[in-house]
Write an enzyme that holds these catalytic residues in place. Structure first.
Site, PDB file in Angstrom:
ATOM      1  N   ASP A 183      -6.350  52.177  26.453  1.00 47.62           N
ATOM      2  CA  ASP A 183      -7.853  52.356  26.593  1.00 47.62           C
ATOM      3  C   ASP A 183      -8.517  52.999  26.597  1.00 47.62           C
ATOM      4  O   ASP A 183     -10.390  53.334  25.856  1.00 47.62           O
ATOM      5  CB  ASP A 183      -8.235  51.047  27.428  1.00 47.62           C
ATOM      6  CG  ASP A 183      -6.900  49.414  27.247  1.00 47.62           C
ATOM      7  OD1 ASP A 183      -7.319  48.981  25.527  1.00 47.62           O
ATOM      8  OD2 ASP A 183      -6.414  48.873  27.386  1.00 47.62           O
TER       9      ASP A 183
ATOM     10  N   HIS B  33      -3.511  41.523  30.360  1.00 50.41           N
ATOM     11  CA  HIS B  33      -4.168  42.419  30.082  1.00 50.41           C
ATOM     12  C   HIS B  33      -4.341  42.828  28.574  1.00 50.41           C
ATOM     13  O   HIS B  33      -5.634  42.901  27.922  1.00 50.41           O
ATOM     14  CB  HIS B  33      -3.502  44.106  30.255  1.00 50.41           C
ATOM     15  CG  HIS B  33      -3.719  45.051  29.638  1.00 50.41           C
ATOM     16  ND1 HIS B  33      -5.055  46.249  30.993  1.00 50.41           N
ATOM     17  CD2 HIS B  33      -4.069  45.864  28.320  1.00 50.41           C
ATOM     18  CE1 HIS B  33      -5.318  46.997  29.807  1.00 50.41           C
ATOM     19  NE2 HIS B  33      -4.599  46.595  28.768  1.00 50.41           N
ATOM     20  N   GLU B  34      -3.398  42.015  27.555  1.00 48.53           N
ATOM     21  CA  GLU B  34      -4.230  41.915  26.281  1.00 48.53           C
ATOM     22  C   GLU B  34      -4.563  40.924  26.246  1.00 48.53           C
ATOM     23  O   GLU B  34      -5.093  40.519  25.267  1.00 48.53           O
ATOM     24  CB  GLU B  34      -2.545  41.942  25.551  1.00 48.53           C
ATOM     25  CG  GLU B  34      -1.943  43.162  25.896  1.00 48.53           C
ATOM     26  CD  GLU B  34      -2.247  44.869  25.564  1.00 48.53           C
ATOM     27  OE1 GLU B  34      -3.353  43.999  24.904  1.00 48.53           O
ATOM     28  OE2 GLU B  34      -2.129  45.434  26.104  1.00 48.53           O
TER      29      GLU B  34
ATOM     30  N   HIS C 251      -7.876  41.786  26.466  1.00 46.00           N
ATOM     31  CA  HIS C 251      -9.380  42.395  25.135  1.00 46.00           C
ATOM     32  C   HIS C 251      -9.499  41.396  23.735  1.00 46.00           C
ATOM     33  O   HIS C 251     -10.530  41.198  24.031  1.00 46.00           O
ATOM     34  CB  HIS C 251      -7.766  43.387  24.682  1.00 46.00           C
ATOM     35  CG  HIS C 251      -7.937  44.583  25.184  1.00 46.00           C
ATOM     36  ND1 HIS C 251      -8.639  45.158  25.985  1.00 46.00           N
ATOM     37  CD2 HIS C 251      -6.571  45.334  25.803  1.00 46.00           C
ATOM     38  CE1 HIS C 251      -8.345  46.252  26.435  1.00 46.00           C
ATOM     39  NE2 HIS C 251      -7.192  46.394  26.530  1.00 46.00           N
TER      40      HIS C 251
END
Length: 288
Positions: free
Chosen positions: A137, A43-44, A47
């Site tokens: 988010d 997930h990170e 980004h």
């Protein structure tokens, strides 16, 4: 590919996470923790990969005992569409991860139990991150939404107020339905601290936003949006009307008639270089 490999140097593992991993090994929950950490890591990295694509300044990608965060050294002058893509690039990772897990399960490469745990963790992280609470988010998307129509400091404050309200509702729901879940209360404490810190730093964040405009670090061609102000208004009050995505010619009026005009760069120069902090904007006309 080189950019993706280069992201590895930004990865930072919080020391307490090693303790959590050790406890997971001792309590036979290492597999579940590994799955959760993998999901958070991807997930990170989503980004960070999007930020790297747009040449954002990445500070670090932190893995914490209760989650993760990709920290950027950007202060509100990137194009809104870029920010939307960077924010959504985290949640979007869960879609392909769940799709891949489904395929592996169908071909019996994943057991039914492991598959269901993996899907459950993905949905949990995805839905939690979309809550309208800063710095999740969802909270960042709320800030961008208000930025479409409001000045930077107003949009920031509105986003934090909504975050506080949603945080209170979330805490009440946990108190009612899962009051003994220590992990969730740790996450709530972290969110409350982050929200409080963001509120306390709101003035500093606004000044950083202005500084980047002053030094010309915005990377998009800004639309013109004139600001009509009274000549008695203070310089700082005019600056507080600056909005993301726009360049502001300043039209100065006195008694309903135009007295003069300034470019926003002239106003920023007067504020930062000449320290005209409490000066009326009408007094700057003839100086520029």
């Amino acid at each position: 590919m080189n950019k993706l490999i280069g992201l590895i140097k930004y990865i930072h593992i919080h020391p307490l996470l090693w303790i959590v991993i050790g406890l997971a090994v001792l309590t036979a929950h290492f597999l579940e923790l590994s799955l959760l950490l993998l999901i958070i890591f991807v997930h990170e990295m989503g980004h960070a990969a999007a930020a790297s694509f747009f040449s954002w300044r990445i500070k670090r990608i932190s893995l914490l005992p209760f989650g993760g965060v990709a920290e950027m050294d950007e202060h509100g002058n990137r194009p809104l569409k870029e920010e939307v893509i960077v924010i959504l690039s985290g949640p979007l990772q869960h879609l392909w991860m769940m799709g891949l897990a489904f395929i592996l399960y169908q071909f019996s490469y994943l057991s039914e139990g492991l598959y269901h745990v993996f899907i459950q963790y993905n949905l949990m992280v995805l839905l939690f991150n979309l809550l309208p609470i800063w710095p999740l988010d969802g909270g960042k998307l709320v800030f961008l939404f208000f930025s479409l129509k409001q000045a930077f400091p107003n949009a920031h404050r509105q986003a934090l107020r909504i975050s506080a309200c949603c945080m209170a509702i979330f805490a009440v729901m946990i108190l009612l339905f899962s009051p003994l879940n220590l992990n969730i209360w740790v996450v709530i404490a972290f969110l409350l601290f982050s929200l409080y810190h963001e509120w306390k730093q709101s003035r500093y964040i606004f000044i950083r936003f202005l500084l980047e405009r002053y030094y010309g670090k915005d990377s998009e061609v800004l639309k013109l949006k004139p600001l009509v102000v009274n000549d008695n208004e203070l310089v700082i009050h005019v600056l507080e009307k600056f909005q993301r995505g726009y360049k502001h010619p300043i039209i100065i009026e006195k008694d309903g008639k135009e007295k003069g005009s300034m470019d926003e760069n002239e106003l920023l120069h007067a504020y930062f270089s000449e320290k005209n902090i409490t000066t009326r904007i009408g007094d700057l006309i003839f100086a520029y």
